[in-house]
Design a protein around this motif. Sequence first.
Motif, PDB file in Angstrom:
ATOM      1  N   ALA A 286      11.120   8.335   3.039  1.00 35.71           N
ATOM      2  CA  ALA A 286      12.549   8.164   2.783  1.00 35.71           C
ATOM      3  C   ALA A 286      12.865   6.676   2.903  1.00 35.71           C
ATOM      4  N   GLY A 287      12.909   6.014   1.773  1.00 39.20           N
ATOM      5  CA  GLY A 287      13.190   4.575   1.776  1.00 39.20           C
ATOM      6  C   GLY A 287      12.075   3.805   2.441  1.00 39.20           C
ATOM      7  N   ASN A 288      12.430   3.079   3.518  1.00 36.32           N
ATOM      8  CA  ASN A 288      11.430   2.265   4.220  1.00 36.32           C
ATOM      9  C   ASN A 288      10.865   2.959   5.457  1.00 36.32           C
TER      10      ASN A 288
ATOM     11  N   GLN B 212       0.834  -1.201   0.000  1.00 36.14           N
ATOM     12  CA  GLN B 212       0.000   0.000   0.000  1.00 36.14           C
ATOM     13  C   GLN B 212       0.868   1.251   0.000  1.00 36.14           C
ATOM     14  N   THR B 213       0.327   2.317  -0.563  1.00 32.59           N
ATOM     15  CA  THR B 213       0.993   3.608  -0.436  1.00 32.59           C
ATOM     16  C   THR B 213       0.750   4.104   0.999  1.00 32.59           C
ATOM     17  N   ILE B 214       1.532   5.074   1.409  1.00 35.85           N
ATOM     18  CA  ILE B 214       1.330   5.685   2.733  1.00 35.85           C
ATOM     19  C   ILE B 214      -0.080   6.260   2.829  1.00 35.85           C
ATOM     20  N   GLU B 215      -0.535   6.921   1.777  1.00 35.10           N
ATOM     21  CA  GLU B 215      -1.866   7.519   1.783  1.00 35.10           C
ATOM     22  C   GLU B 215      -2.951   6.467   2.004  1.00 35.10           C
ATOM     23  N   GLU B 216      -2.850   5.334   1.297  1.00 32.39           N
ATOM     24  CA  GLU B 216      -3.835   4.258   1.466  1.00 32.39           C
ATOM     25  C   GLU B 216      -3.771   3.680   2.871  1.00 32.39           C
TER      26      GLU B 216
ATOM     27  N   ARG C  66       4.967   8.322  12.720  1.00 31.27           N
ATOM     28  CA  ARG C  66       6.179   7.806  12.090  1.00 31.27           C
ATOM     29  C   ARG C  66       5.919   6.347  11.752  1.00 31.27           C
ATOM     30  N   LEU C  67       6.230   5.996  10.528  1.00 31.89           N
ATOM     31  CA  LEU C  67       5.964   4.648  10.050  1.00 31.89           C
ATOM     32  C   LEU C  67       7.242   4.024   9.512  1.00 31.89           C
ATOM     33  N   LYS C  68       7.251   2.692   9.479  1.00 29.29           N
ATOM     34  CA  LYS C  68       8.343   1.983   8.838  1.00 29.29           C
ATOM     35  C   LYS C  68       7.788   0.715   8.214  1.00 29.29           C
ATOM     36  N   VAL C  69       8.533   0.184   7.279  1.00 25.62           N
ATOM     37  CA  VAL C  69       8.118  -1.036   6.599  1.00 25.62           C
ATOM     38  C   VAL C  69       8.547  -2.229   7.435  1.00 25.62           C
ATOM     39  N   GLU C  70       7.590  -3.130   7.670  1.00 26.23           N
ATOM     40  CA  GLU C  70       7.874  -4.426   8.292  1.00 26.23           C
ATOM     41  C   GLU C  70       7.369  -5.480   7.339  1.00 26.23           C
ATOM     42  N   GLY C  71       8.273  -6.272   6.810  1.00 27.59           N
ATOM     43  CA  GLY C  71       7.882  -7.246   5.796  1.00 27.59           C
ATOM     44  C   GLY C  71       7.472  -6.502   4.540  1.00 27.59           C
ATOM     45  N   GLU C  72       6.233  -6.664   4.144  1.00 27.83           N
ATOM     46  CA  GLU C  72       5.699  -5.988   2.957  1.00 27.83           C
ATOM     47  C   GLU C  72       4.658  -4.931   3.314  1.00 27.83           C
TER      48      GLU C  72
END
Length: 129
Positions: A66-68, A2-6, A88-94
Amino acid sequence: MQTIEEFMRWYFFESANYELTEEEKSNAFVSRYYTVEMNNARSRNSINDGQIEQMKQPIVLELNVAGNKAQVIIFEMDCGELKRHIYRLKVEGENWKIDRIGSECSICKGKVRGWGNCPICDGSGWCYY
């Protein structure tokens, strides 16, 4: 992914529905243990449909990726008032996951950012929980 917006749109939608569900669950408890007057006072302070709709639709002020990692600054309802919050968000897995949430410093409102002299936020402008 998903995009950040979604992600944020779904997060706020599901969060608002969760709040409504929790309130509905608590009604039986309140009816059993509180007087009618206390229950009526509670109802006056409860979340109404208009507030639920507002919580679903926060105003995005800033979005940085910025990246993940990502940062989203928004206006959203908090205790019946429209306030600035930071996610603040980060990618975990997918998937994107919320790593930290904060609100604008109630003392300096971010006006002393970088000065380091606010006793609450130390100049960052944000108080994280």
